[in-house]
Write an enzyme that holds these catalytic residues in place. Structure first.
Site, PDB file in Angstrom:
ATOM      1  N   PHE A 147      61.414  48.569  70.213  1.00  0.00           N
ATOM      2  CA  PHE A 147      61.680  47.302  70.987  1.00  0.00           C
ATOM      3  C   PHE A 147      60.423  47.234  71.636  1.00  0.00           C
ATOM      4  CE2 PHE A 147      62.161  44.624  74.566  1.00  0.00           C
ATOM      5  CZ  PHE A 147      62.841  43.442  74.022  1.00  0.00           C
ATOM      6  N   ASP A 232      53.612  52.433  73.790  1.00  0.00           N
ATOM      7  CA  ASP A 232      54.329  51.513  74.591  1.00  0.00           C
ATOM      8  C   ASP A 232      55.469  52.173  75.743  1.00  0.00           C
ATOM      9  OD1 ASP A 232      56.101  49.752  75.659  1.00  0.00           O
ATOM     10  OD2 ASP A 232      56.623  48.823  73.813  1.00  0.00           O
ATOM     11  N   LYS A 261      57.058  46.258  83.294  1.00  0.00           N
ATOM     12  CA  LYS A 261      57.986  46.348  84.114  1.00  0.00           C
ATOM     13  C   LYS A 261      57.730  46.954  85.411  1.00  0.00           C
ATOM     14  CE  LYS A 261      61.521  46.124  80.575  1.00  0.00           C
ATOM     15  NZ  LYS A 261      61.510  46.488  79.106  1.00  0.00           N
TER      16      LYS A 261
HETATM   17  C1  LIG Z   1      61.207  45.484  78.148  1.00  0.00           C
HETATM   18  C2  LIG Z   1      60.276  46.279  77.152  1.00  0.00           C
HETATM   19  C3  LIG Z   1      59.270  45.413  76.582  1.00  0.00           C
HETATM   20  C4  LIG Z   1      58.844  43.818  76.652  1.00  0.00           C
HETATM   21  O1  LIG Z   1      58.792  43.663  78.407  1.00  0.00           O
HETATM   22  P1  LIG Z   1      58.717  42.011  78.673  1.00  0.00           P
HETATM   23  O2  LIG Z   1      58.409  42.214  79.962  1.00  0.00           O
HETATM   24  O3  LIG Z   1      60.174  41.889  78.700  1.00  0.00           O
HETATM   25  O4  LIG Z   1      58.099  41.174  77.827  1.00  0.00           O
HETATM   26  C5  LIG Z   1      58.419  46.055  75.811  1.00  0.00           C
HETATM   27  N1  LIG Z   1      58.524  47.418  75.479  1.00  0.00           N
HETATM   28  C6  LIG Z   1      59.603  47.976  75.970  1.00  0.00           C
HETATM   29  C7  LIG Z   1      59.713  49.467  75.539  1.00  0.00           C
HETATM   30  C8  LIG Z   1      60.226  47.344  76.840  1.00  0.00           C
HETATM   31  O5  LIG Z   1      61.144  48.258  77.290  1.00  0.00           O
END
Ligand SMILES: *Cc1c(COP(=O)(O)O)cnc(C)c1O
Length: 412
Positions: A147, A232, A261
């Site tokens: 994700f 990520d 985040k």
């Molecule tokens: C939440 C998340 C995203 C996306 O972040 P947004 O601020 O919602 O665009 C990308 N990568 C990971 C691993 C996430 O948990």
């Protein structure tokens, strides 16, 4: 009234949201009005231990005093300028963040998706400028079950049919390999590969922790093949897993680190791509940007976040509480729970289908004052704020155990 009944007050809000907003979420029947530390409170005054923490964006808890103070102070001076000028505080933020990550420089954006998009763009530009590939050649390899966000390009990397259905055509140049399978990755890399992107622990997939040493193997392989490794860390970063970034627990150094985040302290959207000059240096004025990215308000809060992490205290708290949480949950394996995974105060708990779905368990937990979210039908995710104490961990374990025991007995 019990917390599981919907009050007229709550129903009013629920109806209005459902009437006036697109239905791209299926929220729990819970209407929150305030948050304080590890707790949130609903419109009827019921308090819940927040184990969702806005998908880890509120990893520091709600209303963190230092962040609120810094934000108030900065708002009263200057909030937005755009990067067309220099603004006081941006340099301090970049310095603090790059020091935490052990890198040269940062590029600021706002959301996780934007920062991941940015990392992919940089990798492709690096492929042309540094690796010497022709235009349009740069291939990127991702992991099954990933994700990375919701933009058209990022869902082009996704194998989740719910996230991708009807949204084509997709961005080309991506392929996927199974997570935690170094041989598959070795076979997938070719001369046109510019980057491998992965979450050090897959969050949305159900808190999937790879085998010890896997990330090190990915690092060695990508270095050997002149391919960038992009971590990520949007959810795994900022202390959530017991170290500032998860890659640090694995003893590796990725080329690009994506963070978002909790970087905004649970108040603002703040994101960044962090790397060394040999990679981030490929960007020239005008080739990438964001109106809000790296604004003074975000920088003030982000700097305060970095200062809190620099002390290491919160990460240490996560490390100390991890075995308590893990052992408490593992005690339920074989009697309603099939597996427990995680790091720091971040756990995925697989529910035995015999006792119900993960969503059923989350609904029961809510009635016991614990807010948690399921993923993929079988996994309950527990992600309390990292300021959590032993007493609240015990309360969480007590509630979880009661819910599982009740369902186990009912199913017997
Ligand atoms: C939440 C998340 C995203 C996306 O972040 P947004 O601020 O919602 O665009 C990308 N990568 C990971 C691993 C996430 O948990």
């Amino acid at each position: 009234m019990t917390a599981s009944e919907i009050s007229p007050n709550a129903q009013l809000e629920i109806d209005k949201v459902n009437r006036y907003t697109a239905h791209n979420y299926a929220p729990l029947d819970l209407v929150l009005t305030s948050g304080e530390g590890v707790w949130v409170t609903d419109v009827d005054g019921n308090r819940y231990l927040d184990c969702l923490t806005a998908y880890s964006a509120a990893t520091f808890g709600h209303g963190y005093g230092k962040f609120i103070d810094v934000m108030r102070d900065q708002m009263s001076k200057l909030s937005l300028t755009s990067r067309a000028v220099y603004a006081e505080g941006i340099g301090d933020f970049a310095e603090a963040l790059t020091k935490l990550a052990g890198k040269d420089m940062a590029l600021f954006m706002n959301t996780g998706a934007e920062a991941n998009e940015t990392a992919l763009k940089i990798a492709r530009k690096w492929g042309v400028r540094v690796k010497g590939l022709p235009q349009g050649a740069g291939k990127i390899i991702g992991m099954e079950g990933n994700f990375h966000g919701r933009t058209t390009t990022l869902i082009s990397l996704s194998d989740d049919p719910v996230a991708t259905a009807d949204y084509g055509p997709f961005t080309p140049g991506f392929s996927l390999v199974p997570f935690n399978d170094i041989d598959a990755l070795r076979d997938a890399i070719d001369d046109e590969t510019v980057a491998v992107i992965l979450e050090p622990i897959q969050g949305e997939a159900g808190i999937i922790v790879p085998d010890a040493g896997y990330l090190k193997q990915v690092r060695e392989l990508t270095a050997e093949r002149n391919v960038l490794m992009i971590c990520d860390e949007v959810q795994t970063g900022m202390g959530r897993t017991g170290t500032t970034f998860r890659f640090q627990a694995e003893g590796i150094e990725p080329d690009l680190i994506v963070t978002a985040k909790a970087l905004g302290g649970g108040i603002l959207p703040v994101s960044a791509v962090i790397g060394n000059e040999d990679v981030l240096g490929v960007l020239e004025p005008g080739t990438h940007g964001s109106t809000f990215g790296g604004n003074p308000l975000a920088a003030a809060v982000g700097t305060a976040v970095c200062e809190e992490l620099a002390t290491g205290k919160l990460q240490e708290n996560c490390q100390q509480l991890h075995p308590v949480l893990r052992e408490g949950l593992e005690a339920l394996i074989g009697r309603g729970v099939t597996a427990v995974r995680g790091a720091g105060v971040w756990m995925g708990v697989d529910i035995d289908p015999k006792i119900g779905t993960a969503k059923d368990v989350c609904v029961d937990l809510l009635a016991k004052g614990v807010l948690a979210k399921d993923t993929h039908g079988v996994t309950v995710r527990l992600a309390p704020a990292m300021i959590i104490g032993r007493e609240e961990i015990d309360m969480l374990l007590r509630a979880f155990t009661e819910v599982i025991n009740a369902r186990w007995e009912a199913a017997a």
